[in-house]
Design an enzyme around this catalytic site. Structure first.
Site, PDB file in Angstrom:
ATOM      1  CG  HIS A 160     114.416  97.387  69.722  1.00  0.00           C
ATOM      2  ND1 HIS A 160     113.930  98.617  70.033  1.00  0.00           N
ATOM      3  CD2 HIS A 160     114.866  97.648  68.422  1.00  0.00           C
ATOM      4  CE1 HIS A 160     113.589  99.327  68.663  1.00  0.00           C
ATOM      5  NE2 HIS A 160     114.452  98.802  68.018  1.00  0.00           N
ATOM      6  CG  ASN A 178     111.822 103.352  66.713  1.00  0.00           C
ATOM      7  OD1 ASN A 178     112.097 102.231  67.364  1.00  0.00           O
ATOM      8  ND2 ASN A 178     112.751 103.515  65.566  1.00  0.00           N
ATOM      9  CE1 TYR A 235     113.194  94.885  62.651  1.00  0.00           C
ATOM     10  CE2 TYR A 235     112.092  94.859  64.395  1.00  0.00           C
ATOM     11  CZ  TYR A 235     112.740  95.291  63.528  1.00  0.00           C
ATOM     12  OH  TYR A 235     113.275  96.800  64.119  1.00  0.00           O
TER      13      TYR A 235
END
Length: 525
Positions: free
Chosen positions: A59, A136, A346
């Protein structure tokens, strides 16, 4: 004591321990949840999170904007509070948001026309703190087990020797991961290249839970639908756009907001009872699967409007940091293994990439007051203590003026968990059923584009990879496999050049050739 080496090509972890199962994390029963002592996974994902400085590993290429989310306050004709006590969904509640759109695999300034899933991450600055809905544009994913995530990204990224993205590496991994067949069917169709960020869907991908005041939970999936409509590009159309403007999606979003043509999305949810649902031929927690609308209807619960561009790209778009574990009261996790793995990964990545105190940056900071006992660390510029907290007390519990625990506002959700700790796949994998259904639901134009793109990419791969992929497509749908096989045979008979480079690009080798043959010779100066 003898030191017996591992075999020459046998996988170990960084401690030299043999890896006997590189496909599944260890879970309570084969549906989860995962356990913290998954050492091989934690070592593997922690190293993976630190592979790039300072660019995001995935990303990297992104654009963003500020706006707000307004809740409708109902689920069909019922109060939404029947299902969730999250205050962000109170009727008429307006919550500030920041949204980051992105491409997944390609680098920080790569063309925005490349075939790739698109990230769609929303940070809600709610009155109970931040909620990150990280997803997404496509509603499913390639894999279902987080242990495979670093391998997947390595296979999709450029070759570590040539630094060229190679479709043989890509399909080498995919051909050995049959659960990816559904995602490949979407990715190589026109859905793999959204025309702009304003004209694409978004999805939370994973199954989450909503929890009400009584502590009762339901399973939930989130879907963003663009009010502007959905627009996708074919490979040829994308290459034409790329030849004129490789920043087209970022420019389109920025200029639309400057013109006050504010893009909007409505948020739809699907709800399912919090059970295993043995009547289904797939596991509802499997992120490679859709919940079909005819069984689990989409219900509108709110609308998002983006109405302000960033004031500084780096401070906001580059440093904004999301995490799938960032939930507020009334929202909860499911036992989706990939979700649980991402929840660790994350936030760990953000602490490494942006810094220990990344949540003190304005773009990441909650809009409400923060009071913690966390201290120091790289780049700390403010101590998040309570207004009446004794500065000598940075621990809890204490009777000397330290921070106190909050009272639980509703009944805590306490799902029952039991089972042996195992490294196994879920029972209902059904890797090909929905891939075939998706193929049949595509229009004939979309199917032709899918076949052409797959044939062009697979033509560069060795025959055993081609054969394995054709087998997967045939398992999904006989016509699907037949058309790919026929296309590959035709390519081989014609000895056509095919691309070993960018995902989905059918003429990459021609580009290299033309750069050498069609260029103009210049004298030195």
């Amino acid at each position: 004591m003898s030191n017996q080496p591992n075999g020459p090509d046998e996988l170990t972890n960084s401690q030299g321990h043999p890896v006997t199962n590189n496909q599944h994390v260890r879970t309570v029963g084969n549906r989860g949840p995962t356990t913290l002592e998954n050492y091989d996974f934690l070592e593997k994902i922690s190293h993976f999170d630190r592979e790039r400085i300072p660019e995001r590993v995935v990303h990297a290429r992104g654009a963003g904007a500020h706006g707000y989310f307004e809740s409708y306050g109902t689920y069909n004709d019922e109060p939404i509070t029947n299902y969730t006590r999250a205050k962000v969904f109170k009727k008429g509640q307006q919550t500030p948001v920041f949204v980051r759109f992105s491409t997944v695999i390609h680098g920080n300034h790569s063309p925005e026309t490349l075939r790739d899933p698109r990230g769609f991450a929303v940070k809600f600055y709610t009155e109970d703190g931040n909620w990150d809905l990280v997803g997404n544009n496509l509603k499913i994913f390639f894999i279902r087990d987080p242990l495979k995530f670093p391998d997947m990204v390595h296979a999709f990224k450029p070759d570590p020797l040539t630094n060229i993205q190679d479709m043989e590496r890509f399909f080498d991994f995919v051909s050995q991961s049959p659960e990816a067949t559904h995602m490949i069917t979407f990715l190589f169709s026109p859905w793999g290249i959204p025309a702009t960020y304003r004209h694409m869907q978004g999805s939370g991908v994973h199954t989450y839970k909503w929890v009400n005041e009584e502590g009762k939970a339901v399973l939930v999936k989130y879907h963003w639908e663009p009010v502007q409509g959905i627009r996708n590009l074919t490979q040829v159309e994308a290459e034409e756009v790329q030849g004129k403007n490789f920043n087209h999606a970022t420019q389109d979003l920025y200029e639309a907001i400057e013109r006050e043509e504010f893009p909007e999305w409505e948020l739809y949810v699907q709800i399912m009872s919090d059970e295993e649902h043995p009547e289904l031929d797939f596991d509802p927690l499997d992120p490679t699967k859709l919940w079909y609308k005819d069984q689990y209807p989409w219900v509108k619960v709110g609308k998002m409007v983006l109405n302000k561009n960033p004031e500084d790209y780096f401070n906001e778009v580059e440093q904004v940091a999301f995490g799938t574990g960032v939930l507020v009261d009334g929202l909860d996790f499911s036992d989706d293994k990939l979700l649980q793995g991402r929840t660790y990964s994350y936030s760990d990545t953000q602490r490494y990439r942006v810094g220990t105190n990344y949540l003190q940056l304005p773009i990441n900071k909650p809009k409400k007051d923060v009071a913690t006992n966390q201290r120091a660390g790289s780049m700390e510029y403010k101590v998040n203590k309570g207004p009446h907290q004794n500065p000598h007390v940075n621990y809890e519990p204490s009777v000397m003026g330290g921070l106190k625990e909050h009272n639980q506002s509703g009944v805590e959700h306490t799902p029952h968990v039991e089972g042996n700790l195992v490294r196994e796949s879920i029972d209902r994998t059904n890797n090909f059923g929905q891939a075939g259904e998706t193929y049949r639901r595509l229009s004939e134009f979309e199917r032709e584009e899918l076949i052409n793109n797959l044939v062009g990419a697979l033509a560069t791969c060795r025959k055993e990879i081609q054969d394995q992929m054709v087998k997967h497509f045939s398992e999904a749908d006989a016509d699907y496999g037949k058309r790919v096989a026929e296309g590959l045979k035709m390519k081989a008979d014609q000895s056509e050049m095919s691309s070993r480079g960018v995902l989905g690009n059918l003429k990459g080798e021609e580009g290299v050739h033309e750069a050498n043959t069609d260029s103009r010779i210049s004298d030195p100066y």
